[in-house]
Design a protein around this motif. Structure first.
Motif, PDB file in Angstrom:
ATOM      1  N   GLN A 161      23.322   0.005  15.951  1.00 34.66           N
ATOM      2  CA  GLN A 161      23.139   0.232  17.383  1.00 34.66           C
ATOM      3  C   GLN A 161      22.089  -0.680  18.012  1.00 34.66           C
ATOM      4  OE1 GLN A 161      25.189   2.385  19.234  1.00 34.66           O
ATOM      5  NE2 GLN A 161      26.233   2.033  17.295  1.00 34.66           N
TER       6      GLN A 161
ATOM      7  N   LYS B 207       9.883  -4.100  21.737  1.00 34.29           N
ATOM      8  CA  LYS B 207      10.887  -3.577  22.663  1.00 34.29           C
ATOM      9  C   LYS B 207      12.241  -3.649  21.966  1.00 34.29           C
ATOM     10  CE  LYS B 207      10.926  -4.881  27.006  1.00 34.29           C
ATOM     11  NZ  LYS B 207      11.208  -5.672  28.226  1.00 34.29           N
TER      12      LYS B 207
ATOM     13  N   ASN C  60      23.973   0.818  23.778  1.00 36.03           N
ATOM     14  CA  ASN C  60      24.305   1.734  24.871  1.00 36.03           C
ATOM     15  C   ASN C  60      23.419   1.507  26.095  1.00 36.03           C
ATOM     16  OD1 ASN C  60      21.930   2.708  23.907  1.00 36.03           O
ATOM     17  ND2 ASN C  60      22.644   4.766  23.530  1.00 36.03           N
ATOM     18  N   LYS C  61      22.830   0.318  26.202  1.00 29.68           N
ATOM     19  CA  LYS C  61      22.043  -0.145  27.346  1.00 29.68           C
ATOM     20  C   LYS C  61      20.689   0.567  27.484  1.00 29.68           C
ATOM     21  CE  LYS C  61      25.743  -2.384  29.432  1.00 29.68           C
ATOM     22  NZ  LYS C  61      26.650  -2.284  28.353  1.00 29.68           N
ATOM     23  N   ASN C  62      20.286   1.330  26.490  1.00 33.27           N
ATOM     24  CA  ASN C  62      18.965   1.956  26.511  1.00 33.27           C
ATOM     25  C   ASN C  62      17.960   1.020  25.870  1.00 33.27           C
ATOM     26  OD1 ASN C  62      19.768   4.273  27.753  1.00 33.27           O
ATOM     27  ND2 ASN C  62      20.018   5.435  25.871  1.00 33.27           N
ATOM     28  N   GLU C  63      16.705   1.223  26.200  1.00 33.71           N
ATOM     29  CA  GLU C  63      15.648   0.443  25.562  1.00 33.71           C
ATOM     30  C   GLU C  63      14.474   1.350  25.262  1.00 33.71           C
ATOM     31  OE1 GLU C  63      12.901  -1.670  28.884  1.00 33.71           O
ATOM     32  OE2 GLU C  63      14.835  -2.617  28.490  1.00 33.71           O
ATOM     33  N   ARG C  64      13.770   1.021  24.179  1.00 32.56           N
ATOM     34  CA  ARG C  64      12.566   1.750  23.786  1.00 32.56           C
ATOM     35  C   ARG C  64      11.455   0.738  23.610  1.00 32.56           C
ATOM     36  NH1 ARG C  64      14.184   6.294  19.296  1.00 32.56           N
ATOM     37  NH2 ARG C  64      15.619   7.424  20.627  1.00 32.56           N
TER      38      ARG C  64
ATOM     39  N   LEU D 170      16.319  -3.107  22.281  1.00 31.11           N
ATOM     40  CA  LEU D 170      17.443  -3.023  23.208  1.00 31.11           C
ATOM     41  C   LEU D 170      18.677  -2.605  22.408  1.00 31.11           C
ATOM     42  CD1 LEU D 170      16.679  -6.362  25.001  1.00 31.11           C
ATOM     43  CD2 LEU D 170      16.245  -4.092  25.886  1.00 31.11           C
ATOM     44  N   TYR D 171      19.295  -1.491  22.810  1.00 28.18           N
ATOM     45  CA  TYR D 171      20.411  -0.910  22.072  1.00 28.18           C
ATOM     46  C   TYR D 171      21.741  -1.216  22.752  1.00 28.18           C
ATOM     47  CZ  TYR D 171      16.839   1.595  19.522  1.00 28.18           C
ATOM     48  OH  TYR D 171      15.752   1.899  18.742  1.00 28.18           O
TER      49      TYR D 171
ATOM     50  N   GLY E  75      19.176   5.013  19.658  1.00 27.23           N
ATOM     51  CA  GLY E  75      18.975   4.547  21.021  1.00 27.23           C
ATOM     52  C   GLY E  75      19.288   5.593  22.066  1.00 27.23           C
ATOM     53  N   ARG E  76      19.567   6.801  21.626  1.00 27.10           N
ATOM     54  CA  ARG E  76      19.861   7.867  22.585  1.00 27.10           C
ATOM     55  C   ARG E  76      18.574   8.419  23.163  1.00 27.10           C
ATOM     56  NH1 ARG E  76      24.162  11.041  18.775  1.00 27.10           N
ATOM     57  NH2 ARG E  76      25.899   9.609  19.097  1.00 27.10           N
ATOM     58  N   LYS E  77      18.690   8.981  24.345  1.00 24.48           N
ATOM     59  CA  LYS E  77      17.547   9.635  24.957  1.00 24.48           C
ATOM     60  C   LYS E  77      17.277  10.945  24.231  1.00 24.48           C
ATOM     61  CE  LYS E  77      16.923   6.765  28.373  1.00 24.48           C
ATOM     62  NZ  LYS E  77      15.739   5.980  28.514  1.00 24.48           N
TER      63      LYS E  77
END
Length: 121
Positions: free
Chosen positions: A8, A59, A64-68, A61-62, A92-94
């Motif tokens: 992911q 940083k 599914n367009k999420n980032e941590r 970048l996953y 990468g899920r919230k």
């Protein structure tokens, strides 16, 4: 982590400062640990960027367009590697807070069973 056999994490950005004291650990990480990390993860694009006067961070970048973003200031190279591995293994899920401890599709009308339940005969 792989979801249905697909990793992911698309891209890992390593941001650091070339003269700041809080970036010492991440600079050592880039010299010693990062080449092996790149070799072990060919599916991953690892980019380093120089941000002078800023604290270092990773940083992720996953797909599914999420980032941590994880701050790694004043950490040792081993701790930075742990954070990078943890970001790689994440989906990468919230994070979703559960409303109850017991999650089911068909909740019981009588309540959740516990070992302390007493039956009177």
């Amino acid at each position: 982590m792989a979801l249905r056999g697909v990793w992911q994490l698309k891209k890992l950005v390593v941001s650091y400062c070339d003269w700041g004291g809080s970036s010492r650990g991440i600079r050592e990480f880039m010299k010693s640990e990062l080449p092996a990390f790149k070799e072990g993860n060919p599916q991953l694009e690892v980019v380093s960027e120089l941000n002078r006067g800023r604290h270092p961070f990773l940083k992720a970048l996953y797909k599914n367009k999420n980032e941590r973003v994880v701050c790694v200031r004043n950490l040792t190279p081993e701790d930075v590697l742990k954070h990078a591995t943890r970001l790689r293994n994440a989906l990468g899920r919230k994070v979703v807070k559960l409303k109850t401890r017991h999650v089911t599709k068909h909740p019981s009308v009588q309540g959740t069973w516990t070992p302390d339940t007493k039956f009177e005969c």
